[in-house]
Design a protein around this motif. Structure first.
Motif, PDB file in Angstrom:
ATOM      1  N   ARG A 100     -62.322  17.840 -35.047  1.00 29.58           N
ATOM      2  CA  ARG A 100     -62.915  19.168 -35.224  1.00 29.58           C
ATOM      3  C   ARG A 100     -62.061  20.040 -36.123  1.00 29.58           C
ATOM      4  N   ALA A 101     -60.745  19.993 -35.933  1.00 29.22           N
ATOM      5  CA  ALA A 101     -59.842  20.775 -36.779  1.00 29.22           C
ATOM      6  C   ALA A 101     -59.914  20.314 -38.229  1.00 29.22           C
ATOM      7  N   MET A 102     -60.039  19.021 -38.438  1.00 31.83           N
ATOM      8  CA  MET A 102     -60.101  18.483 -39.801  1.00 31.83           C
ATOM      9  C   MET A 102     -61.400  18.893 -40.494  1.00 31.83           C
ATOM     10  N   PHE A 103     -62.512  18.815 -39.798  1.00 27.68           N
ATOM     11  CA  PHE A 103     -63.789  19.218 -40.399  1.00 27.68           C
ATOM     12  C   PHE A 103     -63.810  20.714 -40.684  1.00 27.68           C
ATOM     13  N   ASP A 104     -63.208  21.505 -39.804  1.00 26.17           N
ATOM     14  CA  ASP A 104     -63.154  22.951 -40.039  1.00 26.17           C
ATOM     15  C   ASP A 104     -62.271  23.279 -41.236  1.00 26.17           C
ATOM     16  N   ALA A 105     -61.201  22.478 -41.431  1.00 21.19           N
ATOM     17  CA  ALA A 105     -60.269  22.735 -42.533  1.00 21.19           C
ATOM     18  C   ALA A 105     -60.861  22.359 -43.883  1.00 21.19           C
ATOM     19  N   THR A 158     -60.807  10.584 -44.472  1.00 25.79           N
ATOM     20  CA  THR A 158     -59.647  11.466 -44.462  1.00 25.79           C
ATOM     21  C   THR A 158     -58.844  11.217 -43.194  1.00 25.79           C
ATOM     22  N   PHE A 159     -57.562  10.913 -43.358  1.00 24.97           N
ATOM     23  CA  PHE A 159     -56.665  10.635 -42.250  1.00 24.97           C
ATOM     24  C   PHE A 159     -55.824  11.879 -41.958  1.00 24.97           C
ATOM     25  N   GLY A 160     -55.583  12.158 -40.690  1.00 25.09           N
ATOM     26  CA  GLY A 160     -54.784  13.325 -40.336  1.00 25.09           C
ATOM     27  C   GLY A 160     -54.072  13.144 -39.015  1.00 25.09           C
ATOM     28  N   GLY A 161     -53.058  13.956 -38.775  1.00 26.71           N
ATOM     29  CA  GLY A 161     -52.281  13.870 -37.550  1.00 26.71           C
ATOM     30  C   GLY A 161     -50.909  13.291 -37.800  1.00 26.71           C
ATOM     31  N   PHE A 178     -55.567  12.080 -47.253  1.00 28.90           N
ATOM     32  CA  PHE A 178     -54.679  12.495 -46.166  1.00 28.90           C
ATOM     33  C   PHE A 178     -54.644  14.013 -46.070  1.00 28.90           C
ATOM     34  N   MET A 179     -54.692  14.503 -44.844  1.00 23.67           N
ATOM     35  CA  MET A 179     -54.669  15.938 -44.588  1.00 23.67           C
ATOM     36  C   MET A 179     -53.433  16.248 -43.748  1.00 23.67           C
ATOM     37  N   SER A 180     -52.650  17.217 -44.193  1.00 19.56           N
ATOM     38  CA  SER A 180     -51.422  17.580 -43.483  1.00 19.56           C
ATOM     39  C   SER A 180     -51.682  18.675 -42.451  1.00 19.56           C
ATOM     40  N   GLY A 181     -50.761  18.781 -41.497  1.00 13.63           N
ATOM     41  CA  GLY A 181     -50.780  19.891 -40.552  1.00 13.63           C
ATOM     42  C   GLY A 181     -51.787  19.794 -39.421  1.00 13.63           C
ATOM     43  N   ILE A 182     -52.320  18.596 -39.186  1.00 15.45           N
ATOM     44  CA  ILE A 182     -53.316  18.442 -38.128  1.00 15.45           C
ATOM     45  C   ILE A 182     -52.638  18.067 -36.809  1.00 15.45           C
ATOM     46  N   ARG A 183     -52.885  18.883 -35.795  1.00 13.20           N
ATOM     47  CA  ARG A 183     -52.355  18.641 -34.447  1.00 13.20           C
ATOM     48  C   ARG A 183     -53.460  18.962 -33.439  1.00 13.20           C
ATOM     49  N   PRO A 184     -53.455  18.308 -32.285  1.00  8.10           N
ATOM     50  CA  PRO A 184     -54.427  18.700 -31.260  1.00  8.10           C
ATOM     51  C   PRO A 184     -54.021  20.037 -30.648  1.00  8.10           C
ATOM     52  N   LEU A 185     -54.896  21.028 -30.751  1.00 12.65           N
ATOM     53  CA  LEU A 185     -54.608  22.372 -30.253  1.00 12.65           C
ATOM     54  C   LEU A 185     -55.761  22.876 -29.397  1.00 12.65           C
ATOM     55  N   ALA A 186     -55.419  23.660 -28.386  1.00  7.84           N
ATOM     56  CA  ALA A 186     -56.429  24.194 -27.470  1.00  7.84           C
ATOM     57  C   ALA A 186     -57.448  25.072 -28.202  1.00  7.84           C
TER      58      ALA A 186
END
Length: 228
Positions: A100-105, A158-161, A178-186
């Motif tokens: 979800r974070a990657m698609f939003d970014a 796109t790979f991330g995490g 590759f996408m930088s800065g992706i972390r699982p966040l609340a």
């Protein structure tokens, strides 16, 4: 109104959301201190929002995979709050949160592969489409130059995490991004948790367990001296 808890990696985070929209969140990143920090962060968040736990409809927790200890702390905290306040319990897959974070970014992303570092060249990964479709289910993957070859032959992915960060020099397909800065966040759990609540996809407070994927293996630090 949903309280979301994410503790699957080194980042500890909590968030409040209303009807799928994040209202506020708190994050702590550093040496894992989830056991000490999670409860005070939740109390701080609730105080800032001027809410009582009974004002909530549900508690959502990142369900894994990820750190065994982190997931266990998050799940036990979420279950305790849900039980005490009479709330519904929602489990949100960790890799879906990252997707979800990657698609939003990047609105141009159509297919993503969120990855969590699982030591050495192993990662927890899944391939997910923009509509939430699970193209390749979550699995523990030892990454080499052949990994994801079939999928990359036909699609741009796109790979991330933090798992993807160590794979940049190994996954060399021209279709790999590759996408930088992706972390699982609340804060990225809001819509996913709301959709599950609306669909009645709630967990048993008594029997829910995180998706550890791999069994926990206890180890002894190299310099630890044992006295018998």
């Amino acid at each position: 109104m949903i309280l979301s808890i994410e503790t699957s990696t080194d980042v500890c985070s909590v968030a409040l959301s209303d009807a799928g929209r994040t209202l506020m969140s708190l994050e702590y990143e550093g040496a894992p201190q989830h056991a000490a920090r999670l409860a005070p962060m939740i109390q701080d968040l609730m105080a800032k929002a001027s809410l009582n736990y009974r004002d909530l409809d549900a508690v959502a927790v990142s369900s894994g995979p990820g750190s065994y200890t982190g997931l266990r702390i998050g799940a036990s905290t979420a279950k305790g709050i849900a039980y005490a306040a009479g709330l519904k319990l929602i489990a949100v897959p960790t890799l879906s949160i990252m997707a979800r974070a990657m698609f939003d970014a990047d609105p141009e992303c159509r297919i993503v592969c969120p990855m969590i570092d699982a030591r050495r060249m192993e990662v927890y990964a899944a391939i997910i489409g923009r509509d939430g479709q699970i193209i390749t289910p979550t699995a523990a993957v030892v990454v080499d130059r052949e990994s994801f070859g079939t999928e990359l032959a036909h699609n741009e992915i796109t790979f991330g995490g933090n798992g993807a960060d160590k794979c940049r020099e190994v996954i060399t397909s021209p279709n790999a991004r590759f996408m930088s800065g992706i972390r699982p966040l609340a804060r990225d759990m809001a819509q996913l948790a709301y959709d599950r609540l609306q669909a009645g996809q709630v967990e048993s407070i008594a029997y829910f367990e995180p998706f550890y994927l791999k069994e926990f293996v206890a180890t002894t630090p190299k310099n630890k001296v044992l006295n018998y």
